[in-house]
Motif scaffolding. Structure first.
Motif, PDB file in Angstrom:
ATOM      1  N   GLU A 127      33.140 -35.129  19.793  1.00  0.00           N
ATOM      2  CA  GLU A 127      34.538 -34.902  20.743  1.00  0.00           C
ATOM      3  C   GLU A 127      34.375 -33.501  21.188  1.00  0.00           C
ATOM      4  N   PRO A 128      35.113 -33.281  22.105  1.00  0.00           N
ATOM      5  CA  PRO A 128      35.258 -31.951  22.616  1.00  0.00           C
ATOM      6  C   PRO A 128      35.523 -30.871  21.649  1.00  0.00           C
ATOM      7  N   ASN A 129      36.284 -31.114  20.770  1.00  0.00           N
ATOM      8  CA  ASN A 129      36.712 -30.266  19.683  1.00  0.00           C
ATOM      9  C   ASN A 129      35.902 -30.484  18.321  1.00  0.00           C
ATOM     10  N   ALA A 130      35.132 -31.269  18.216  1.00  0.00           N
ATOM     11  CA  ALA A 130      34.031 -31.545  17.104  1.00  0.00           C
ATOM     12  C   ALA A 130      32.786 -31.981  17.393  1.00  0.00           C
ATOM     13  N   GLY A 131      31.912 -30.892  17.471  1.00  0.00           N
ATOM     14  CA  GLY A 131      30.425 -31.035  17.875  1.00  0.00           C
ATOM     15  C   GLY A 131      29.745 -30.815  16.520  1.00  0.00           C
ATOM     16  N   SER A 132      29.461 -29.254  16.174  1.00  0.00           N
ATOM     17  CA  SER A 132      28.617 -29.097  14.703  1.00  0.00           C
ATOM     18  C   SER A 132      29.794 -29.504  13.693  1.00  0.00           C
ATOM     19  N   ASP A 133      30.855 -29.210  13.933  1.00  0.00           N
ATOM     20  CA  ASP A 133      31.735 -29.598  12.848  1.00  0.00           C
ATOM     21  C   ASP A 133      32.663 -30.810  13.018  1.00  0.00           C
ATOM     22  N   ALA A 134      31.580 -31.940  12.880  1.00  0.00           N
ATOM     23  CA  ALA A 134      31.823 -33.159  13.138  1.00  0.00           C
ATOM     24  C   ALA A 134      33.025 -33.633  12.378  1.00  0.00           C
ATOM     25  N   ALA A 135      33.212 -33.152  11.024  1.00  0.00           N
ATOM     26  CA  ALA A 135      34.403 -33.620  10.386  1.00  0.00           C
ATOM     27  C   ALA A 135      35.605 -33.246  11.018  1.00  0.00           C
ATOM     28  N   ALA A 136      35.562 -32.599  12.283  1.00  0.00           N
ATOM     29  CA  ALA A 136      36.977 -32.252  12.788  1.00  0.00           C
ATOM     30  C   ALA A 136      37.467 -33.270  13.956  1.00  0.00           C
ATOM     31  N   ILE A 137      36.717 -34.338  13.819  1.00  0.00           N
ATOM     32  CA  ILE A 137      37.010 -35.527  14.814  1.00  0.00           C
ATOM     33  C   ILE A 137      38.298 -35.830  14.832  1.00  0.00           C
TER      34      ILE A 137
END
Ligand SMILES: Cc1cc2nc3c(=O)[nH]c(=O)nc-3n(C[C@H](O)[C@H](O)[C@H](O)COP(=O)(O)OP(=O)(O)OC[C@H]3O[C@@H](n4cnc5c(N)ncnc54)[C@H](O)[C@@H]3O)c2cc1C
Length: 381
Positions: A127-137
């Protein structure tokens, strides 16, 4: 120890190599110029079964091992990475969630049609705010009656515009997040409330598009939940682990093509009255490319074989992805150098491979994220 491929895979490798040489390599450069993969080639890939390489035989696929999957990806990537990207959803990140977490009804409904290529699929985590930090979806999925209602946005999703079925990861329990708070869903392209957003123009990998996916009160039948509520993170990590081995195989295929092109060029390009291959500076670049390719192939096939024996570690897949995708970057850079100005021009195939190779260090986890996974493993030991 016997590092040779089994006979069956040698035959498959030979057949794929011949197909690539006869039908794929000759159209690759034209595809780069037009950004279109000819429909007849897509039909041929379907007819030859390439959309179902790893799908188990009982669901209509070839049921190949991870080693077999790597063999085919290497040969197709040698022709053009786009061929791998086209089939990769159905053989990898778009279908594995269903294969490993789906129930029998879901498998019967989707896998046979994915194996023939009738349905195309992709995997939507970023998502735009969750790339490497996928757990931030942030994308939410709320259960209402016999449906889940999805709200949010995904981006950079490869092939979403031409896919029929998506594996989508969304938040079902905000408090638990990746520890049981994410779930995986099968979403069909005509689900009410779903639409494709912008096609995201990119440096390479642009024969197939990366896309935005927009979910506004998107209705997904509850029966499309994969596994249990809360299995989403586990599903995503498992899918990505096997995907990362594939990046190793693809890098090997691209490296082989670049080395072949460089050898031809170095032997035929004459400067100062002799082929440039007569210069030690060029020979050493070729030697370094050959050494890296050897290491890449050893790592990729060793890790694939171990995975086939049930020996799975996330860190090993990350080591393969990290080393191979960084090595192909160095190999592509040397290839541009050996070709000189022509390496920079669009009329030679080098520059498009160079651009494609650049993306490999980013998707399915950047090099930095692979180092994070590997270093955690090293420290834990
Ligand atoms: C061509 C392409 C195709 C893609 N296809 C898909 C797809 O089909 N499905 C899908 O879900 N996603 C897809 N992606 C998304 C891809 O997985 C992400 O781009 C990737 O995970 C990186 O996330 P980001 O782009 O948000 O970068 P960011 O996370 O913003 O990272 C920016 C930089 O910061 C670094 N960084 C971030 N965190 C750390 C840290 N903790 N330590 C050190 N460095 C850090 C990164 O390594 C990177 O160098 C695709 C991307 C591309 C480019």
């Amino acid at each position: 120890m016997n590092f040779d491929l089994p006979e069956e895979l040698k035959v498959i490798r030979e057949a794929t190599r011949k197909f690539a040489e006869k039908e794929l390599i000759p159209i690759s450069q034209h595809m780069e110029e037009t950004k279109v993969m000819p429909a007849e080639i897509i039909a041929k890939l379907k007819e030859l079964g390439y959309f179902g390489i790893v799908t188990p035989v009982e669901y209509g696929g070839m049921g190949l091992s991870n080693v077999g999957h790597c063999v085919i990806q290497e040969e197709l990537a040698r022709a053009n990475l786009a061929f791998c990207l086209l089939i990769s959803g159905n053989n990898g990140i778009g279908s594995m969630g269903i294969l490993y977490f789906g129930n029998e009804a879901q498998k019967q409904k989707y896998l046979p049609r994915m194996a023939t290529g009738e349905l195309l699929s992709c995997f939507a985590l970023t998502e735009p705010n969750a790339g490497s930090d996928a757990a931030a979806i942030q994308m939410k999925a709320e259960k209402k009656g016999d449906q889940y209602i999805l709200n949010g946005m995904k981006h950079f999703i490869t092939r979403a515009d031409i896919s029929d079925v998506f594996t989508v990861i969304a938040v079902t329990d905000k408090a638990k997040r990746q520890k049981g708070g994410f779930s995986a869903f099968i979403v069909e392209k005509d689900a009410p409330g779903f639409k494709i957003g912008k096609l995201q123009d990119s440096m390479g990998s642009d024969i197939l598009h990366q896309c935005e996916m927009i979910f506004e009160d998107c209705e997904v039948p509850a029966e499309n939940l994969l596994g249990q509520e809360g299995d989403g993170w586990k599903a995503a990590m498992r899918v990505l682990e096997e995907g990362r081995l594939g990046q190793g195989a693809r890098s090997c295929g691209m490296a082989r093509r670049l080395i072949d092109l460089c050898v031809d060029h170095a032997n035929t390009r004459v400067q100062f009255g002799k082929p440039i291959a007569a210069n030690q500076a060029i020979q050493w670049m070729l030697a370094d490319m050959a050494v890296e390719l050897y290491a890449m192939q050893c790592m990729t096939y060793d890790a694939a074989w171990r995975l086939d024996q049930g020996d799975r570690t996330q860190a090993r897949a990350s080591k393969v992805k990290l080393f191979c995708t960084e090595a192909i970057g160095r190999i592509a850079d040397r290839a541009v150098q050996i070709f000189g100005g022509m390496g920079y021009m669009r009329e030679a195939p080098i520059e498009s491979i160079y651009r494609e190779a650049r993306a490999l260090r980013i998707y399915e986890g950047t090099s930095e994220i692979q180092r994070l996974i590997i270093s955690r493993d090293v420290l834990n030991k």
